[in-house]
Design a protein around this motif. Structure first.
Motif, PDB file in Angstrom:
ATOM      1  N   ALA A  67       6.875   8.049  11.918  1.00 11.42           N
ATOM      2  CA  ALA A  67       6.946   6.776  11.169  1.00 11.42           C
ATOM      3  C   ALA A  67       5.567   6.874   9.426  1.00 11.42           C
ATOM      4  CB  ALA A  67       7.198   5.299  11.349  1.00 11.42           C
ATOM      5  N   PRO A  68       6.261   7.177   8.820  1.00 11.29           N
ATOM      6  CA  PRO A  68       5.084   7.538   7.778  1.00 11.29           C
ATOM      7  C   PRO A  68       3.989   6.326   7.679  1.00 11.29           C
ATOM      8  CG  PRO A  68       7.272   6.660   6.558  1.00 11.29           C
ATOM      9  CD  PRO A  68       8.151   6.599   8.116  1.00 11.29           C
ATOM     10  N   ALA A  69       2.867   6.948   7.753  1.00 10.41           N
ATOM     11  CA  ALA A  69       1.470   5.629   7.947  1.00 10.41           C
ATOM     12  C   ALA A  69       1.078   4.840   6.051  1.00 10.41           C
ATOM     13  CB  ALA A  69      -0.025   6.844   7.684  1.00 10.41           C
ATOM     14  N   PRO A  70       0.891   3.937   6.430  1.00  9.74           N
ATOM     15  CA  PRO A  70       1.280   2.491   5.649  1.00  9.74           C
ATOM     16  C   PRO A  70      -0.233   3.068   4.870  1.00  9.74           C
ATOM     17  CG  PRO A  70       0.572   1.607   7.523  1.00  9.74           C
ATOM     18  CD  PRO A  70       1.288   2.889   7.723  1.00  9.74           C
ATOM     19  N   PRO A  71      -0.667   2.729   3.737  1.00 11.42           N
ATOM     20  CA  PRO A  71      -1.989   2.733   2.430  1.00 11.42           C
ATOM     21  C   PRO A  71      -2.282   2.155   3.077  1.00 11.42           C
ATOM     22  CG  PRO A  71      -0.083   1.789   1.579  1.00 11.42           C
ATOM     23  CD  PRO A  71       1.035   2.074   2.327  1.00 11.42           C
ATOM     24  N   MET A  72      -3.744   2.544   2.726  1.00 11.51           N
ATOM     25  CA  MET A  72      -4.724   1.438   2.764  1.00 11.51           C
ATOM     26  C   MET A  72      -5.169   0.358   2.519  1.00 11.51           C
ATOM     27  SD  MET A  72      -8.526   1.744   2.696  1.00 11.51           S
ATOM     28  CE  MET A  72      -9.304   3.277   3.956  1.00 11.51           C
ATOM     29  N   PRO A  73      -4.847  -1.206   2.943  1.00 12.33           N
ATOM     30  CA  PRO A  73      -4.823  -2.113   2.222  1.00 12.33           C
ATOM     31  C   PRO A  73      -5.677  -2.065   0.801  1.00 12.33           C
ATOM     32  CG  PRO A  73      -5.056  -2.754   4.769  1.00 12.33           C
ATOM     33  CD  PRO A  73      -5.031  -1.311   4.306  1.00 12.33           C
TER      34      PRO A  73
END
Length: 269
Positions: A67-73
């Motif tokens: 799964a694609p990594a979510p961006p840093m909050p």
């Protein structure tokens, strides 16, 4: 609801203990227990349904790796930016903007005797390109290790056909000595998957090289990952009830090279 009191050490059979089925599915039971339970479990629809659910759960968890990594909050990104700016101001106060609104002087050339300050905006851009959040960092690092391992050329000075990479291991993992292989018998009986060997003729050549009779047909054939090595395991009967001979061959086996990864007898003695 499943009776948790049933299972190893008590009455074996339906209703099944979910804990026992989970241990059997994970391959953590010893060889004798696994050989006893797999035929019973395979014949029970309720037990098979639980094992199918465990298979589906494993597949769902495995899919998370791709799964694609979510961006840093944004909250944490802002904290990181502030920490970088504070560190730069503490180390190089003469290079930070003045309270009067002066611009940051350009970094000195390399070799001028002072460390070069990296532009914060440029650093932020590189950070956003390179960093994901938590799982993203780990996934990228793992992918990089694999890529480097595959891309490093052979140091051999010989000319001719380039080295061909060995096929990546497939199938369930077992120990280098075959530990855990017995738990695979229930799902391997009747299967004829030649894995990295691809054809029955290649498997027969490996069997003959190991001194076994190619005319004796295995009860099951399936690919296995033997301590990180790609292999194919065959299941042979021994003439004794609930006893099997498990032999695994490496992907490079063939005439004159049996490449036996393990050869063991499991089940009732």
């Amino acid at each position: 609801m499943t009776d948790e009191s049933r299972g190893i050490g008590g009455t074996v059979g339906p209703p099944w203990s979910v804990d026992v089925l989970a241990d059997l599915h994970a391959g953590v039971l010893d060889d004798t227990q696994a050989a006893e339970l797999w035929p019973l479990v395979d014949a029970d629809p309720e037990a098979r349904a639980i094992l199918d659910a465990l298979d589906a759960t494993q597949a769902d968890l495995a899919s998370l790796a791709g799964a694609p990594a979510p961006p840093m909050p944004a909250e944490f990104a802002a904290r990181l930016d502030a920490a970088l700016a504070a560190e730069a101001a503490a180390r190089f106060p003469e290079r930070t903007p003045s309270s009067a609104g002066g611009a940051t002087p350009a970094p000195r050339a390399a070799g001028s005797g002072d460390a070069q300050v990296v532009d914060l905006a440029a650093a932020r851009q590189r950070r956003n390109k390179r960093l994901g959040w938590a799982a993203g960092i780990l996934t990228a690092a793992a992918a990089a290790v694999v890529a480097v391992t595959i891309a490093i050329p052979s140091t051999s000075q010989q000319t001719g056909t380039p080295n061909v990479a060995a096929p990546p291991p497939s199938g369930p993992s077992v120990g280098s000595d075959g530990s855990g292989a017995q738990a695979l018998i229930g799902k391997a009986v009747g299967v004829r998957d030649f894995g990295p060997l691809k054809t029955e003729d290649k498997l027969d050549a490996c069997i003959a090289a190991a001194g076994l009779d190619p005319k004796v047909r295995p009860e099951g054939i399936r690919p296995v990952n033997v301590g990180g090595k790609s292999g194919v395991m065959i299941i042979l009967t021994t003439g004794k009830l609930a006893q099997f001979r498990l032999v695994a061959f490496g992907a490079d086996c063939g005439p004159g090279n049996p490449a036996v990864l393990f050869d063991k007898v499991v089940g009732e003695k």
